[in-house]
Design an enzyme around this catalytic site. Structure first.
Site, PDB file in Angstrom:
ATOM      1  N   ARG A  57       0.880  -1.186   0.000  1.00 52.48           N
ATOM      2  CA  ARG A  57       0.000   0.000   0.000  1.00 52.48           C
ATOM      3  C   ARG A  57       0.909   1.226   0.000  1.00 52.48           C
ATOM      4  O   ARG A  57       1.696   1.423   0.932  1.00 52.48           O
ATOM      5  CB  ARG A  57      -0.918  -0.007   1.215  1.00 52.48           C
ATOM      6  CG  ARG A  57      -1.630   1.304   1.413  1.00 52.48           C
ATOM      7  CD  ARG A  57      -2.754   1.242   2.420  1.00 52.48           C
ATOM      8  NE  ARG A  57      -3.914   0.563   1.871  1.00 52.48           N
ATOM      9  CZ  ARG A  57      -5.155   0.703   2.341  1.00 52.48           C
ATOM     10  NH1 ARG A  57      -5.396   1.493   3.362  1.00 52.48           N
ATOM     11  NH2 ARG A  57      -6.155   0.051   1.791  1.00 52.48           N
ATOM     12  N   HIS A  59      -7.003   0.796  -6.678  1.00 59.94           N
ATOM     13  CA  HIS A  59      -7.283  -0.061  -5.513  1.00 59.94           C
ATOM     14  C   HIS A  59      -7.976  -1.343  -6.020  1.00 59.94           C
ATOM     15  O   HIS A  59      -9.161  -1.565  -5.767  1.00 59.94           O
ATOM     16  CB  HIS A  59      -8.179   0.700  -4.531  1.00 59.94           C
ATOM     17  CG  HIS A  59      -8.235   0.115  -3.166  1.00 59.94           C
ATOM     18  ND1 HIS A  59      -7.502  -1.002  -2.777  1.00 59.94           N
ATOM     19  CD2 HIS A  59      -8.955   0.481  -2.063  1.00 59.94           C
ATOM     20  CE1 HIS A  59      -7.766  -1.271  -1.512  1.00 59.94           C
ATOM     21  NE2 HIS A  59      -8.635  -0.397  -1.055  1.00 59.94           N
ATOM     22  N   GLN A  93     -10.151  -3.801  -3.713  1.00 57.58           N
ATOM     23  CA  GLN A  93     -11.462  -3.267  -3.334  1.00 57.58           C
ATOM     24  C   GLN A  93     -12.484  -3.529  -4.437  1.00 57.58           C
ATOM     25  O   GLN A  93     -13.628  -3.905  -4.171  1.00 57.58           O
ATOM     26  CB  GLN A  93     -11.339  -1.753  -3.083  1.00 57.58           C
ATOM     27  CG  GLN A  93     -12.631  -1.112  -2.631  1.00 57.58           C
ATOM     28  CD  GLN A  93     -13.090  -1.673  -1.295  1.00 57.58           C
ATOM     29  OE1 GLN A  93     -12.323  -1.715  -0.346  1.00 57.58           O
ATOM     30  NE2 GLN A  93     -14.341  -2.126  -1.202  1.00 57.58           N
ATOM     31  N   ASP A 122     -17.169   7.427  -1.859  1.00 59.01           N
ATOM     32  CA  ASP A 122     -15.951   7.207  -1.070  1.00 59.01           C
ATOM     33  C   ASP A 122     -15.674   8.528  -0.355  1.00 59.01           C
ATOM     34  O   ASP A 122     -16.292   9.561  -0.662  1.00 59.01           O
ATOM     35  CB  ASP A 122     -14.795   6.820  -2.020  1.00 59.01           C
ATOM     36  CG  ASP A 122     -13.518   6.415  -1.283  1.00 59.01           C
ATOM     37  OD1 ASP A 122     -13.569   6.236  -0.052  1.00 59.01           O
ATOM     38  OD2 ASP A 122     -12.468   6.283  -1.940  1.00 59.01           O
ATOM     39  N   CYS A 125     -16.365   1.738   0.148  1.00 56.00           N
ATOM     40  CA  CYS A 125     -15.210   0.892   0.477  1.00 56.00           C
ATOM     41  C   CYS A 125     -14.836   0.959   1.950  1.00 56.00           C
ATOM     42  O   CYS A 125     -14.193   0.042   2.462  1.00 56.00           O
ATOM     43  CB  CYS A 125     -14.016   1.259  -0.399  1.00 56.00           C
ATOM     44  SG  CYS A 125     -13.444   2.953  -0.125  1.00 56.00           S
ATOM     45  N   ARG A 128     -13.801  -8.527   0.907  1.00 52.69           N
ATOM     46  CA  ARG A 128     -12.363  -8.281   0.717  1.00 52.69           C
ATOM     47  C   ARG A 128     -11.583  -9.554   1.033  1.00 52.69           C
ATOM     48  O   ARG A 128     -10.666  -9.944   0.314  1.00 52.69           O
ATOM     49  CB  ARG A 128     -11.883  -7.139   1.639  1.00 52.69           C
ATOM     50  CG  ARG A 128     -12.371  -5.757   1.271  1.00 52.69           C
ATOM     51  CD  ARG A 128     -11.769  -5.273  -0.037  1.00 52.69           C
ATOM     52  NE  ARG A 128     -10.318  -5.251  -0.017  1.00 52.69           N
ATOM     53  CZ  ARG A 128      -9.575  -4.253   0.460  1.00 52.69           C
ATOM     54  NH1 ARG A 128     -10.153  -3.155   0.904  1.00 52.69           N
ATOM     55  NH2 ARG A 128      -8.247  -4.321   0.452  1.00 52.69           N
TER      56      ARG A 128
HETATM   57  N1   CP Z   1     -11.321  -0.206   2.042  1.00 54.58           N
HETATM   58  C1   CP Z   1     -10.070  -0.288   2.505  1.00 54.58           C
HETATM   59  O1   CP Z   1      -9.110  -0.509   1.754  1.00 54.58           O
HETATM   60  O2   CP Z   1      -9.964  -0.132   3.844  1.00 54.58           O
HETATM   61  P1   CP Z   1      -8.601   0.071   4.677  1.00 54.58           P
HETATM   62  O3   CP Z   1      -8.047   1.418   4.298  1.00 54.58           O
HETATM   63  O4   CP Z   1      -9.047   0.008   6.110  1.00 54.58           O
HETATM   64  O5   CP Z   1      -7.651  -1.020   4.315  1.00 54.58           O
HETATM   65  N1  NVA Z   2      -9.886   6.725  -1.486  1.00 57.84           N
HETATM   66  C1  NVA Z   2      -9.580   6.260  -0.152  1.00 57.84           C
HETATM   67  C2  NVA Z   2      -9.807   4.801  -0.067  1.00 57.84           C
HETATM   68  C3  NVA Z   2      -9.549   4.215   1.291  1.00 57.84           C
HETATM   69  C4  NVA Z   2      -9.763   2.736   1.325  1.00 57.84           C
HETATM   70  C5  NVA Z   2      -8.142   6.607   0.189  1.00 57.84           C
HETATM   71  O1  NVA Z   2      -7.274   6.498  -0.679  1.00 57.84           O
HETATM   72  O2  NVA Z   2      -7.895   7.019   1.325  1.00 57.84           O
END
Ligand code: CP
Ligand code: NVA
Length: 317
Positions: free
Chosen positions: A111, A138, A141, A233, A274, A302
């Site tokens: 990540r 992502h 997701q 989101d 998400c 997930r």
């Molecule tokens: N939706 C998602 O990726 O959640 P987290 O940021 O908690 O991993």
């Molecule tokens: N768009 C959000 C998604 C989190 C799962 C972010 O990048 O923070």
């Protein structure tokens, strides 16, 4: 179940663009199977002896826990590697990190902020690399979202999905996932917050093959009309905290998913997010905690789609 087809010696999943419609379908089918096996107490240790390394530059709840639990349920191990705890934080290059980790691990999930970081990891690792979220994409997701839509609507092709709010990383990959599976998607967002042009272009090309229309508009009311699925989101993704005030003023009240928006969608429309969510910002509490919301099955999925993805890219099936 077929393994993912690739001309390379390994399969990296950095965006939904890396998966063909057939591969997405294989993942969703296997995810459904693993989910049923797990719930009936018949889970198989398909990844016994395998180790996943999980590099996190950003915080996470769902991604971290679902990958870790997923590996455990499959008989393997997952290792949390905070980017600030490993030598990356002291200037070791991503290239050298990728080569080193490839000597010990079977797969890497990362990540990151800059999408180029996960791309570099993939370029230099000899093991598969999965994007656990970057500023641009992502994919995990979206696999969970597609499974959730399929479970609740009994199909994908022909559905119509509306996205309200920021054209962010989730939106970019959701457009690709929808286009590849025949789901029409309308994104309603303010000027300057559109999804990536390159993702829109690719989604439209894919949509031509499946009959999915990809529309970008500034009008949330027109976009929500007769939708099967309404999705949003956060207005403030990780890393954008400095823009919070401007973003909230730009998005609110026009791009909030509330009961007025849900009334425009089909009677049996579902709401997805998400997570994490900010009630009263991108979505009202009555919608996210209401009858049409499927955010909890979506979060659960997930786990199941990632287990399927891990099995397929580590060639356990
Ligand atoms: N939706 C998602 O990726 O959640 P987290 O940021 O908690 O991993
Ligand atoms: N768009 C959000 C998604 C989190 C799962 C972010 O990048 O923070």
């Amino acid at each position: 179940m077929k393994t993912l087809k690739t001309s390379l010696s390994k399969k990296d999943v950095l965006s939904i663009a890396d998966l063909s419609a057939r591969e997405i379908n294989s993942i969703l089918t296997l995810a459904g199977k693993l989910k049923r096996e797990h719930k009936s107490g018949n889970a198989r240790p398909l990844l016994r002896g395998k180790t996943l390394g999980m590099i996190f530059q950003k915080p996470s709840t769902r991604t971290r826990v679902s990958f870790e639990v997923g590996m455990y349920q499959l008989g393997g191990e997952a290792m949390y590697l905070s980017a600030s705890d490993i030598q990356l934080s002291r200037g070791e290059t991503i290239q050298d990190t990728a080569k080193t980790l490839s000597l010990y691990l079977d797969c890497i999930m990362a990540r990151v902020y800059d999408h180029k970081d996960v791309q570099t990891l993939a370029d230099y690792a000899s093991i598969p690399v999965i994007n656990g979220l970057s500023d641009e994409f992502h994919p995990c997701q979206i696999l969970a979202d597609l499974l959730t839509m399929q479970e609740h609507k009994k199909k994908l092709k022909g559905l119509s999905l509306t996205w309200l709010g920021d054209g962010d990383n989730v939106c970019n990959d959701l457009m690709l996932g929808c286009a590849k599976t025949g789901v029409s998607m309308t994104v309603a967002c303010p000027k300057g917050y559109e999804p990536l042009e390159e993702a829109v272009r690719l989604a439209r090309t894919e949509g031509k093959k499946t009959g999915a229309d990809i529309v970008i508009t500034e009008d949330p009311t027109a976009a929500a009309k007769d939708a099967d699925i309404v999705v949003t989101d956060t207005f403030v993704s990780i890393g954008k905290e400095g823009e919070r005030a401007t973003r909230e003023a730009t998005f609110l009240p026009k791009y909030q998913v509330n009961s007025d928006i849900m009334r425009l969608a089909k009677k049996d429309a579902i709401f997805m997010h998400c997570l994490p969510a900010k009630r009263g910002m991108e979505v009202t509490a009555d919608v996210i905690d209401g009858k049409s919301s499927v955010v909890w099955p979506e979060a659960e999925n997930r786990l199941h789609v990632q287990k399927a993805l891990l099995c397929l890219i580590m060639k356990a099936i």
